[in-house]
Design a protein around this motif. Structure first.
Motif, PDB file in Angstrom:
ATOM      1  N   TYR A  37      22.871  37.079 121.817  1.00  0.00           N
ATOM      2  CA  TYR A  37      24.199  37.252 122.408  1.00  0.00           C
ATOM      3  C   TYR A  37      25.524  36.983 121.684  1.00  0.00           C
ATOM      4  O   TYR A  37      26.603  37.569 121.853  1.00  0.00           O
ATOM      5  N   ARG A  41      28.570  39.631 120.585  1.00  0.00           N
ATOM      6  CA  ARG A  41      29.858  39.282 120.837  1.00  0.00           C
ATOM      7  C   ARG A  41      30.500  39.654 119.532  1.00  0.00           C
ATOM      8  O   ARG A  41      31.650  40.105 119.564  1.00  0.00           O
ATOM      9  N   SER A 103      32.040  33.056 119.093  1.00  0.00           N
ATOM     10  CA  SER A 103      31.672  31.661 119.662  1.00  0.00           C
ATOM     11  C   SER A 103      30.176  31.788 119.499  1.00  0.00           C
ATOM     12  O   SER A 103      29.562  32.757 119.931  1.00  0.00           O
ATOM     13  N   ASP A 105      28.202  29.443 121.006  1.00  0.00           N
ATOM     14  CA  ASP A 105      27.903  29.037 122.430  1.00  0.00           C
ATOM     15  C   ASP A 105      27.631  30.097 123.119  1.00  0.00           C
ATOM     16  O   ASP A 105      27.964  31.101 122.877  1.00  0.00           O
ATOM     17  N   PRO A 106      26.706  29.662 124.253  1.00  0.00           N
ATOM     18  CA  PRO A 106      26.242  30.635 125.217  1.00  0.00           C
ATOM     19  C   PRO A 106      27.358  31.091 125.979  1.00  0.00           C
ATOM     20  O   PRO A 106      27.534  32.025 126.377  1.00  0.00           O
ATOM     21  N   GLN A 107      28.763  30.034 125.933  1.00  0.00           N
ATOM     22  CA  GLN A 107      29.712  30.459 126.652  1.00  0.00           C
ATOM     23  C   GLN A 107      30.570  31.627 125.937  1.00  0.00           C
ATOM     24  O   GLN A 107      30.697  31.191 124.531  1.00  0.00           O
ATOM     25  N   PRO A 108      31.074  32.760 126.254  1.00  0.00           N
ATOM     26  CA  PRO A 108      31.915  33.653 125.318  1.00  0.00           C
ATOM     27  C   PRO A 108      32.976  32.912 124.619  1.00  0.00           C
ATOM     28  O   PRO A 108      33.110  33.409 123.716  1.00  0.00           O
TER      29      PRO A 108
END
Length: 138
Positions: A37, A41, A103, A105-108
């Motif tokens: 992921y 991104r 990022s 982190d799993p959040q974008p």
């Protein structure tokens, strides 16, 4: 002894370790240096922050050609070269920015990712420092 190793500078917090009880016997499960992921991104950001300036750099040539051939303006070749060179250089900067502003982190994160720039640069420096120390001990 994968359980005893220290986490990598770019490894996200809480990442699953190789050799955990569920994945130790399955060779198909492996730990990636960059999670999928995050890589996706980064690829999107690089495409935008490098692609747009590159297209603009080529557009300077086309625009200058059209302005000169239609007789709208007399543009010096040096000005065309400087304008396109600026956009190509901006694309090169966009390449680094696209990778470093992503990022982990799993959040974008936000649209530009400016809040991720400083931590990612620090992680990169720590990684380079660790590699240099490891190469000195080898």
């Amino acid at each position: 002894m994968p359980e005893d190793r220290q986490s990598l500078p770019f490894e996200p917090k809480g990442a699953r370790k190789v050799g955990s009880s569920s994945g130790a016997s399955d060779p198909a499960i492996r730990q990636e240096a960059i999670p999928r992921y995050v890589a996706d991104r980064m690829a999107r950001r690089v495409a935008v922050f490098t692609g747009l300036p590159t297209v603009a750099g080529m557009g300077v040539f086309v625009g200058s050609y059209l302005l000169i051939t239609k007789g709208v303006a007399d543009i010096a070749p040096g000005l065309t070269l400087a304008g396109s060179g600026f956009f190509f250089l901006l694309g090169l900067v966009g390449l680094s920015f696209g990778v470093l502003s992503s990022s982990w982190d799993p959040q974008p994160g936000s649209l530009l990712g400016l809040e991720n720039l400083t931590p990612n640069v620090q992680r990169m420096r720590q990684s380079i420092k660790a590699q240099k120390q490891q190469s000195k001990t080898d």
